[in-house]
Scaffold this active site. Structure first.
Site, PDB file in Angstrom:
ATOM      1  N   LYS A   1      35.954  31.201  40.113  1.00 46.71           N
ATOM      2  CA  LYS A   1      35.373  32.855  40.568  1.00 46.71           C
ATOM      3  C   LYS A   1      33.798  32.291  39.753  1.00 46.71           C
ATOM      4  CE  LYS A   1      40.506  32.572  38.902  1.00 46.71           C
ATOM      5  NZ  LYS A   1      40.959  32.514  37.424  1.00 46.71           N
TER       6      LYS A   1
ATOM      7  N   GLN B   1      42.739  33.846  31.891  1.00 46.39           N
ATOM      8  CA  GLN B   1      43.804  33.078  32.980  1.00 46.39           C
ATOM      9  C   GLN B   1      44.324  32.329  32.165  1.00 46.39           C
ATOM     10  OE1 GLN B   1      41.740  31.733  35.406  1.00 46.39           O
ATOM     11  NE2 GLN B   1      43.391  30.122  35.222  1.00 46.39           N
TER      12      GLN B   1
ATOM     13  N   ASP C   1      44.244  40.711  37.961  1.00 45.71           N
ATOM     14  CA  ASP C   1      45.161  39.582  38.068  1.00 45.71           C
ATOM     15  C   ASP C   1      46.265  40.810  38.997  1.00 45.71           C
ATOM     16  OD1 ASP C   1      45.033  37.157  38.201  1.00 45.71           O
ATOM     17  OD2 ASP C   1      44.847  37.119  36.041  1.00 45.71           O
TER      18      ASP C   1
END
Ligand code: GUN
Length: 277
Positions: free
Chosen positions: A50, A94, A117
């Site tokens: 990422k 995460q 997200d």
């Protein structure tokens, strides 16, 4: 029939190049912060990928790596600090988090406008009620891969009902005028449900569960699964060779949906930055 292979790697690269060009025209670098807690080894790989993709596209990207024994209060305080930081446009916590931390509490702590997200209940609710908001990255990526597939009136079957993929995927297909079924581990006859699908999205995390004869001839098959077999091979939730004999189009694993997730995380971060600034 030999299926068209949907090249997610190429589509993702094109998407990232487009984002890079748009960012080059901005007076600021959109800020993305990934918060990682502990040392889950798979997360280490994701987070590095990422960060690399974000920097390459021109984002101000950083990772905050907290120790495994971080308390929930300390994590929530860190998230609150990022919520208040005007240079931060996107926050990603995460997953998975260590077992002593309440995952939903961490998700709920992220400011909805920075929730790249798309997991916060405000964003899930906006998606379910047809309002614009931040959409989970993997389903958003699948919608990119379905460009070129007729969705209006198509019968779509989503295999899997997770908050991260199955449910938002079903909402996006519904918004695109599909007739949507969500099937899952308790569905009575999964093979029969799948065999009716013009568009089949598999997101169950079971290696090669979807067999060739579950696929309707001419269907578009999207495989979200990434499963590591004991012999080290990576396979999807779909038995690729069998399914490709019947499908009109199919995503491979690897190189299908996987690369789209990070590209769409960056797309969400740019969207969040433009909406905020
Ligand atoms: N872990 C694996 N995939 C993801 C993802 O898309 N978002 C977050 N937050 N954690 C993950």
């Amino acid at each position: 029939m030999s299926a068209r292979i949907i090249d997610g790697k190429a589509v993702a690269a094109e998407l990232r190049a487009g984002l890079k060009a748009r960012i080059a025209g901005l007076s600021f670098a959109p800020g993305l912060v990934v918060v990682r807690v502990g040392d889950d080894p798979a997360s280490g790989v994701y987070v590095r990928n990422k960060d690399k993709a974000a920097k390459e596209a021109g984002f101000a990207s950083r990772t905050i790596h907290l120790p495994e024994d971080t308390t929930q209060a300390a994590l929530l305080a860190q998230i609150a600090e990022l919520n208040a930081d005007p240079a931060v446009d996107g926050i990603l916590v995460q997953l998975p988090l260590p077992g002593h931390i309440d995952t939903q509490a961490a998700i709920n702590a992220v400011a909805p406008e920075k929730d790249v997200d798309g997991f916060h209940p405000v964003n899930a609710g906006k998606l379910a009620s047809g309002q614009p908001g931040l959409v989970p990255c993997t389903p958003r990526g699948v919608m990119h891969l379905l460009k070129g597939t007729e969705l209006r009136g198509a019968r779509a079957v989503v295999l899997g009902r997770s908050q991260i993929v199955g449910r938002p995927m079903a909402q996006l297909l519904l918004a695109a005028d599909c007739t949507v079924t969500i099937a899952h581990s308790r569905t009575r006859d999964l093979a029969a449900e799948c065999a009716r699908a013009d568009v089949l999205v598999a997101a169950v995390g079971r290696p090669e569960m979807v067999r060739g004869d579950w696929v309707k001839p001419g269907a578009t098959v999207i495989d979200v699964g990434i499963n590591r077999l004991p012999d080290g091979r990576l396979v999807g939730d779909v038995a690729f060779a069998e399914a490709a004999e019947r499908a009109a189009a199919i995503t491979p694993v690897p190189g299908g949906v996987g690369p789209m997730t990070i590209a769409c995380l960056l797309e969400n971060t740019l969207d969040a930055a433009i909406a905020r600034r």
